[in-house]
Design a protein around this motif. Structure first.
Motif, short mmCIF file in Angstrom:
data_model
loop_
_atom_site.label_atom_id
_atom_site.label_comp_id
_atom_site.label_asym_id
_atom_site.label_seq_id
_atom_site.Cartn_x
_atom_site.Cartn_y
_atom_site.Cartn_z
N ASP A 31 0.83 -1.21 0.00
CA ASP A 31 0.00 0.00 0.00
C ASP A 31 0.87 1.26 0.00
O ASP A 31 0.60 2.22 -0.72
CB ASP A 31 -0.90 0.02 1.24
CG ASP A 31 -2.07 -0.96 1.11
OD1 ASP A 31 -2.28 -1.47 -0.01
OD2 ASP A 31 -2.77 -1.19 2.11
N VAL A 32 1.92 1.22 0.83
CA VAL A 32 2.82 2.37 0.89
C VAL A 32 3.47 2.60 -0.47
O VAL A 32 3.53 3.72 -0.98
CB VAL A 32 3.91 2.17 1.96
CG1 VAL A 32 5.00 3.21 1.84
CG2 VAL A 32 3.31 2.20 3.35
N ARG A 78 6.53 16.75 -5.54
CA ARG A 78 5.09 16.74 -5.84
C ARG A 78 4.29 17.38 -4.72
O ARG A 78 3.12 17.70 -4.88
CB ARG A 78 4.60 15.30 -6.00
CG ARG A 78 4.94 14.65 -7.32
CD ARG A 78 4.50 13.19 -7.26
NE ARG A 78 4.77 12.49 -8.50
CZ ARG A 78 4.72 11.17 -8.60
NH1 ARG A 78 4.43 10.43 -7.54
NH2 ARG A 78 4.96 10.59 -9.75
N GLY A 79 4.93 17.49 -3.57
CA GLY A 79 4.25 18.12 -2.43
C GLY A 79 3.19 17.24 -1.81
O GLY A 79 2.28 17.75 -1.16
N VAL A 80 3.28 15.95 -2.01
CA VAL A 80 2.27 15.08 -1.42
C VAL A 80 2.68 14.67 0.00
O VAL A 80 3.85 14.72 0.36
CB VAL A 80 2.02 13.80 -2.26
CG1 VAL A 80 1.39 14.17 -3.57
CG2 VAL A 80 3.30 13.04 -2.47
N ASP A 81 1.70 14.27 0.75
CA ASP A 81 1.94 13.93 2.13
C ASP A 81 1.71 12.43 2.28
O ASP A 81 0.59 11.98 2.45
CB ASP A 81 0.96 14.73 3.00
CG ASP A 81 1.13 14.42 4.47
OD1 ASP A 81 2.19 13.87 4.83
OD2 ASP A 81 0.21 14.70 5.23
N GLU A 102 2.34 1.79 -3.33
CA GLU A 102 1.35 2.33 -4.27
C GLU A 102 1.21 3.84 -4.10
O GLU A 102 1.09 4.58 -5.08
CB GLU A 102 0.00 1.63 -4.05
CG GLU A 102 -1.03 2.06 -5.09
CD GLU A 102 -2.39 1.40 -4.88
OE1 GLU A 102 -2.45 0.29 -4.33
OE2 GLU A 102 -3.38 2.04 -5.28
N ASP A 103 1.27 4.29 -2.84
CA ASP A 103 1.11 5.72 -2.57
C ASP A 103 2.22 6.57 -3.18
O ASP A 103 2.05 7.76 -3.39
CB ASP A 103 1.08 5.98 -1.06
CG ASP A 103 -0.23 5.55 -0.44
OD1 ASP A 103 -1.19 5.34 -1.22
OD2 ASP A 103 -0.31 5.41 0.78
#
Lengths: 167, 176
Positions: B60-61, B121-124, B63-64
């Motif tokens: 899952d990680v 990308r600035g994603v968390d 994939e994120d």
């Protein structure tokens, strides 16, 4: 000067192949083994939230609720981000430390009022995950303001502490 | 005869050694390199354990991170921790040290690229570097990986086999 010996590269490749083989065998024998090439995409928290009938609201809706005082905003970002700036009146309840922080935040979260969670905008899923958590522990009036902090701030709506240079 | 003996005295004797040289000598000290090797190995073993125990969470990680095609996520999630584990053990005991150091350095570079892309990308997202769901941020992880890479390069460039099984085997081979 250091040179790469081709033998060492071959060693490295062999180790990788060996490790991969062990991993695949372990996966095949393990009870929590994964299917190797088929994978169903993870349901994004926002879709899960929708399935739990937790709606999302837009910036305009969020502002209207704010002006009428009909909702409590919950900031799901870490405490430091909250301290740097948040929607006026928002309650800090960081998703990452939910269990520690919930007891102190609980009396600011009435069950009968709409609770609106937000975080760092559309790149952040913590607002939806927080809403799901709150839903699990019994809150039913929930919404996610998915545009979150960046949209609110860029719109120039009331923030605390107030932005410098603004009246 | 007397002259030859004199000339074999190292030029440094009796003079003060420059601090730069002293740092250089310290950096290539066999025991320091061996410490880097064992430490890095232990870090990788530690990092692999949680992932091997929880393959679904680790997948899952991965994939994120949104870097691999979905169909390859599970395969990588199954194989990657075992590479970390086996290379980690290899470094700790010092078997095929340079081959294993090569793998670990390559992994670190790949991790840093993956982290860097997502920081940009600035994603968390959850780092998933050690224990899945430990809430470590990818920015912290990126900084930490730079330090790990320094350890890795230290081993790759300077390892001479001190306190390593490789050295034991080499000694036996020369005796034969």
């Amino acid at each position: 000067m250091w040179k790469l010996d081709p033998k060492e590269v071959i060693h490295a490749l062999l180790i990788v192949v060996l490790a991969a083989a062990v991993g695949l065998i372990h996966n095949a024998l393990s009870a929590d083994g994964l299917p190797l090439f088929s994978r169903t995409p993870r349901v994004a928290p926002i879709e899960q939230a929708a399935a739990m009938e937790i709606g999302t609201i837009t910036l305009t809706e969020a502002k209207a609720l704010f002006d009428r005082g009909e909702a409590i905003f919950i900031d799901a970002r870490p405490a430091e981000a909250y301290a740097e700036g948040h929607i006026v009146g928002a309650v800090s309840l960081p998703y990452d430390t939910f269990e520690e922080r919930y007891p102190e935040a609980a009396d600011q979260l009435p069950v009968d009022l709409l609770l609106v969670t937000y975080c760092d905008g559309t790149t952040c899923a913590k607002s939806a995950e927080l809403a799901l958590l709150l839903n699990q522990i019994g809150y039913s009036h929930l919404s996610v303001f998915f545009g979150g902090w960046p949209e609110w701030k860029n719109a120039g709506y009331p923030v605390f502490p107030p932005t410098e240079g603004e009246p | 005869m007397e002259e030859r003996r004199l000339s074999s005295v190292p030029p440094n004797r009796g003079r003060t050694v420059s601090p730069r040289r002293r740092v250089g000598a310290f950096l290539v000290h066999p025991y320091l390199i061996a410490s880097s090797r064992v430490l890095l190995g232990l870090i990788f073993i530690r990092a692999s354990v949680g992932k091997i125990g929880h393959p679904a969470a680790f997948a899952d990680v991965m994939e994120d991170y949104h870097l691999l095609p979905l169909s390859l996520v599970n395969l990588f999630a199954v194989v990657l921790p075992w590479i970390e584990l086996i290379s980690g053990i290899g470094l700790v005991v010092g078997v095929l040290t340079r081959g294993n150091a090569l793998i670990i350095n390559s992994l670190l570079v790949v991790f840093m690229i993956a982290l860097g892309i997502n920081v940009l990308r600035g994603v968390d997202i959850d780092c998933g570097c050690f224990d899945v769901g430990d809430g470590e941020s990818i920015q912290e992880a990126l900084v930490r990986d730079v330090l790990f890479l320094l350890l890795g390069l230290h081993v790759l460039f300077f390892d001479q086999g001190a306190l390593a099984l490789d050295a034991l085997r080499a000694r036996r081979e020369t005796r034969r």
